[in-house]
Scaffold this motif. Structure first.
Motif, PDB file in Angstrom:
ATOM      1  N   VAL A   1      35.946 -22.226 -47.535  1.00 16.81           N
ATOM      2  CA  VAL A   1      35.710 -21.090 -47.422  1.00 16.81           C
ATOM      3  C   VAL A   1      35.730 -20.691 -45.625  1.00 16.81           C
ATOM      4  O   VAL A   1      34.870 -21.920 -44.620  1.00 16.81           O
ATOM      5  N   VAL A   2      36.683 -20.195 -45.050  1.00 23.42           N
ATOM      6  CA  VAL A   2      36.891 -19.570 -43.472  1.00 23.42           C
ATOM      7  C   VAL A   2      35.550 -18.178 -43.375  1.00 23.42           C
ATOM      8  O   VAL A   2      37.104 -17.637 -43.346  1.00 23.42           O
ATOM      9  N   PRO A   3      34.512 -18.403 -42.937  1.00 28.82           N
ATOM     10  CA  PRO A   3      34.474 -17.052 -42.411  1.00 28.82           C
ATOM     11  C   PRO A   3      35.616 -16.482 -41.071  1.00 28.82           C
ATOM     12  O   PRO A   3      35.506 -17.161 -40.495  1.00 28.82           O
ATOM     13  N   VAL A   4      35.554 -15.026 -41.357  1.00 24.24           N
ATOM     14  CA  VAL A   4      35.787 -14.741 -39.480  1.00 24.24           C
ATOM     15  C   VAL A   4      35.503 -12.965 -39.259  1.00 24.24           C
ATOM     16  O   VAL A   4      35.526 -12.288 -40.306  1.00 24.24           O
ATOM     17  N   VAL A   5      35.114 -12.907 -38.472  1.00 30.20           N
ATOM     18  CA  VAL A   5      34.814 -12.317 -37.084  1.00 30.20           C
ATOM     19  C   VAL A   5      35.601 -11.290 -37.178  1.00 30.20           C
ATOM     20  O   VAL A   5      37.054 -11.606 -36.081  1.00 30.20           O
ATOM     21  N   ILE A   6      35.030 -10.347 -37.638  1.00 31.53           N
ATOM     22  CA  ILE A   6      36.667  -9.128 -36.777  1.00 31.53           C
ATOM     23  C   ILE A   6      35.690  -8.172 -36.251  1.00 31.53           C
ATOM     24  O   ILE A   6      34.887  -7.423 -36.879  1.00 31.53           O
ATOM     25  N   ASP A   7      35.390  -7.743 -34.995  1.00 30.57           N
ATOM     26  CA  ASP A   7      35.146  -6.938 -34.532  1.00 30.57           C
ATOM     27  C   ASP A   7      35.935  -5.856 -33.263  1.00 30.57           C
ATOM     28  O   ASP A   7      37.096  -6.228 -32.500  1.00 30.57           O
ATOM     29  N   GLY A   8      36.227  -4.795 -34.111  1.00 31.38           N
ATOM     30  CA  GLY A   8      36.531  -3.240 -32.641  1.00 31.38           C
ATOM     31  C   GLY A   8      37.344  -2.617 -33.064  1.00 31.38           C
ATOM     32  O   GLY A   8      38.827  -1.954 -33.068  1.00 31.38           O
ATOM     33  N   THR A   9      38.435  -3.229 -34.536  1.00 36.68           N
ATOM     34  CA  THR A   9      40.078  -2.733 -34.857  1.00 36.68           C
ATOM     35  C   THR A   9      39.829  -0.865 -35.684  1.00 36.68           C
ATOM     36  O   THR A   9      40.650  -0.399 -35.719  1.00 36.68           O
ATOM     37  N   TYR A  10      38.653  -0.597 -36.008  1.00 35.74           N
ATOM     38  CA  TYR A  10      37.844   0.415 -36.481  1.00 35.74           C
ATOM     39  C   TYR A  10      38.407   1.198 -35.477  1.00 35.74           C
ATOM     40  O   TYR A  10      38.788   2.734 -35.148  1.00 35.74           O
ATOM     41  N   ARG A  11      38.387   0.689 -33.800  1.00 30.28           N
ATOM     42  CA  ARG A  11      38.723   2.110 -32.261  1.00 30.28           C
ATOM     43  C   ARG A  11      39.957   2.357 -32.728  1.00 30.28           C
ATOM     44  O   ARG A  11      40.046   3.049 -32.097  1.00 30.28           O
ATOM     45  N   ALA A  12      40.629   1.886 -33.185  1.00 28.94           N
ATOM     46  CA  ALA A  12      42.729   1.618 -33.315  1.00 28.94           C
ATOM     47  C   ALA A  12      42.908   3.025 -34.153  1.00 28.94           C
ATOM     48  O   ALA A  12      43.508   3.776 -33.633  1.00 28.94           O
ATOM     49  N   MET A  13      41.851   3.375 -34.696  1.00 33.19           N
ATOM     50  CA  MET A  13      42.699   4.439 -36.433  1.00 33.19           C
ATOM     51  C   MET A  13      41.497   5.192 -36.459  1.00 33.19           C
ATOM     52  O   MET A  13      41.331   6.228 -36.319  1.00 33.19           O
ATOM     53  N   GLU A  14      40.514   4.504 -37.256  1.00 38.70           N
ATOM     54  CA  GLU A  14      39.305   4.970 -38.695  1.00 38.70           C
ATOM     55  C   GLU A  14      38.834   5.998 -37.670  1.00 38.70           C
ATOM     56  O   GLU A  14      38.046   6.574 -37.357  1.00 38.70           O
ATOM     57  N   ALA A  15      38.271   5.141 -36.016  1.00 35.22           N
ATOM     58  CA  ALA A  15      37.247   6.085 -35.103  1.00 35.22           C
ATOM     59  C   ALA A  15      38.512   6.966 -34.230  1.00 35.22           C
ATOM     60  O   ALA A  15      37.565   8.119 -33.807  1.00 35.22           O
ATOM     61  N   ASN A  16      39.265   7.338 -34.879  1.00 36.61           N
ATOM     62  CA  ASN A  16      39.862   8.505 -34.371  1.00 36.61           C
ATOM     63  C   ASN A  16      40.624   9.636 -34.352  1.00 36.61           C
ATOM     64  O   ASN A  16      41.694   9.660 -34.946  1.00 36.61           O
ATOM     65  N   ASP A  17      39.881   9.524 -36.192  1.00 38.52           N
ATOM     66  CA  ASP A  17      40.229  10.231 -37.440  1.00 38.52           C
ATOM     67  C   ASP A  17      41.577   9.903 -38.122  1.00 38.52           C
ATOM     68  O   ASP A  17      43.061  11.089 -38.143  1.00 38.52           O
ATOM     69  N   MET A  18      41.922   9.020 -37.892  1.00 39.96           N
ATOM     70  CA  MET A  18      43.442   8.479 -37.845  1.00 39.96           C
ATOM     71  C   MET A  18      44.637   8.526 -37.090  1.00 39.96           C
ATOM     72  O   MET A  18      45.616   7.945 -37.348  1.00 39.96           O
ATOM     73  N   TRP A  19      44.421   9.095 -36.540  1.00 41.13           N
ATOM     74  CA  TRP A  19      45.340   8.910 -34.750  1.00 41.13           C
ATOM     75  C   TRP A  19      44.962   7.707 -34.146  1.00 41.13           C
ATOM     76  O   TRP A  19      44.122   7.540 -33.849  1.00 41.13           O
ATOM     77  N   ILE A  20      46.396   7.188 -33.502  1.00 36.37           N
ATOM     78  CA  ILE A  20      46.444   5.455 -33.367  1.00 36.37           C
ATOM     79  C   ILE A  20      45.943   5.589 -31.638  1.00 36.37           C
ATOM     80  O   ILE A  20      46.558   6.779 -30.434  1.00 36.37           O
ATOM     81  N   HIS A  21      45.143   5.044 -31.431  1.00 32.35           N
ATOM     82  CA  HIS A  21      44.550   5.159 -29.961  1.00 32.35           C
ATOM     83  C   HIS A  21      44.702   3.195 -29.378  1.00 32.35           C
ATOM     84  O   HIS A  21      43.959   2.343 -30.628  1.00 32.35           O
ATOM     85  N   PRO A  22      44.809   2.974 -28.305  1.00 33.69           N
ATOM     86  CA  PRO A  22      44.526   1.900 -27.801  1.00 33.69           C
ATOM     87  C   PRO A  22      43.474   1.028 -28.137  1.00 33.69           C
ATOM     88  O   PRO A  22      41.950   1.709 -28.251  1.00 33.69           O
ATOM     89  N   ALA A  23      43.307  -0.222 -28.113  1.00 32.25           N
ATOM     90  CA  ALA A  23      42.064  -0.693 -29.106  1.00 32.25           C
ATOM     91  C   ALA A  23      41.640  -2.212 -28.337  1.00 32.25           C
ATOM     92  O   ALA A  23      42.753  -3.251 -28.114  1.00 32.25           O
ATOM     93  N   ARG A  24      40.208  -3.146 -28.097  1.00 31.31           N
ATOM     94  CA  ARG A  24      40.384  -4.184 -27.542  1.00 31.31           C
ATOM     95  C   ARG A  24      39.840  -4.565 -28.970  1.00 31.31           C
ATOM     96  O   ARG A  24      38.467  -4.275 -29.544  1.00 31.31           O
ATOM     97  N   VAL A  25      40.081  -5.842 -29.618  1.00 32.49           N
ATOM     98  CA  VAL A  25      39.657  -6.495 -30.585  1.00 32.49           C
ATOM     99  C   VAL A  25      39.652  -7.731 -30.120  1.00 32.49           C
ATOM    100  O   VAL A  25      40.361  -8.719 -30.130  1.00 32.49           O
ATOM    101  N   ARG A  26      38.541  -7.964 -30.618  1.00 36.49           N
ATOM    102  CA  ARG A  26      38.261  -9.798 -30.994  1.00 36.49           C
ATOM    103  C   ARG A  26      38.084 -10.359 -32.200  1.00 36.49           C
ATOM    104  O   ARG A  26      37.146 -10.146 -33.108  1.00 36.49           O
ATOM    105  N   VAL A  27      38.402 -11.110 -32.196  1.00 39.18           N
ATOM    106  CA  VAL A  27      38.539 -12.135 -33.555  1.00 39.18           C
ATOM    107  C   VAL A  27      37.745 -13.128 -33.213  1.00 39.18           C
ATOM    108  O   VAL A  27      38.225 -14.194 -32.479  1.00 39.18           O
TER     109      VAL A  27
END
Length: 241
Positions: free
Chosen positions: A179-205
């Protein structure tokens, strides 16, 4: 405007790729699965990366050296719809996903996912879910394929994480692969944080060290969901600290 253009591109690419889809189906019908896989993985990775560029999503990924040489099951936290293109684009290669049954109703997407080797689970049907995870385990042991499974079962739509359900680990435990754990941090800022409108975001994996499952005790297997949850949560805290 960015969101409208993004969705036009999303569906336009799939429509223009119909000849490639038909070719993938012909290769699969002829039993040329390795050739089918190589073509589909290339198409999917190119599509996912172009979707991220168009959305203005930049991805910083680390820990790729932690990916085992053989098959494994990647287990990320789940913040956003954008988790999927991020993983398809920036892991070592696109891997099949264990997805919810509702996705099978989406034309074109369903066919590409089937050609990638994805399996679909009905969260309201325990027997079907067990059977689908058994299918994934057979793909892992039979063809040496890795899978991506979101153990939360649904998006958190933010920074918080939900419970990691142990059922999602069934394929890894049954196949005896890491099992390989993967950390995803920041994807919600691209859509879900903006009422589902797409915005630029920086994502760390970040890909964390693999957890072997061979020889795992019954008690350890029962606790694996919480163990992976805690590893991802600790890494997120350390990164921000």
């Amino acid at each position: 405007m960015r969101t409208i253009i993004w969705f036009i591109y999303f569906w336009g690419y799939l429509l223009l790729a119909l000849p490639k889809m038909k070719k993938a189906q012909r290769l699969a019908a002829a039993g040329e699965l390795d050739a089918r896989d190589a073509m589909v993985e290339g198409m999917v990775q190119k599509w996912a990366r172009s979707l991220l560029r168009l959305a203005g999503v930049t991805v910083e990924i680390t820990g790729l050296e932690n990916i085992p040489a053989g098959p494994s099951v990647f287990v990320p936290n789940h913040q956003s719809y954008f988790d999927i293109p991020v993983l398809l684009a920036w892991l070592d290669k696109p891997h099949p996903l264990v997805s919810k049954q509702e996705v099978k109703k989406i034309p074109l997407i369903r066919t590409w996912m089937e050609q990638l080797g994805c399996v679909f689970i009905d969260r309201d049907n325990a027997r079907q879910s067990v059977a689908a995870l058994g299918d994934a385990a057979r793909e892992i042991t039979g063809r040496g394929r890795s899978f991506v499974i979101f153990p939360e079962g649904t998006r958190s739509r933010g920074d918080a994480m939900g419970e990691f359900k142990n059922g999602g680990f069934r394929a890894a435990l049954k196949a005896g692969v890491p099992v390989v754990p993967v950390v995803i941090d920041g994807t919600y800022r691209a859509m879900e944080a903006n009422d589902m409108w797409i915005h630029p975001a920086r994502v760390r994996v970040k890909v964390l060290p693999a957890i072997p499952t061979q020889g795992m005790s019954r008690e350890e297997s029962k606790a694996i969901g919480q163990r992976v949850h805690d590893m991802i949560a600790a890494e997120k805290r350390e990164t921000r600290g």
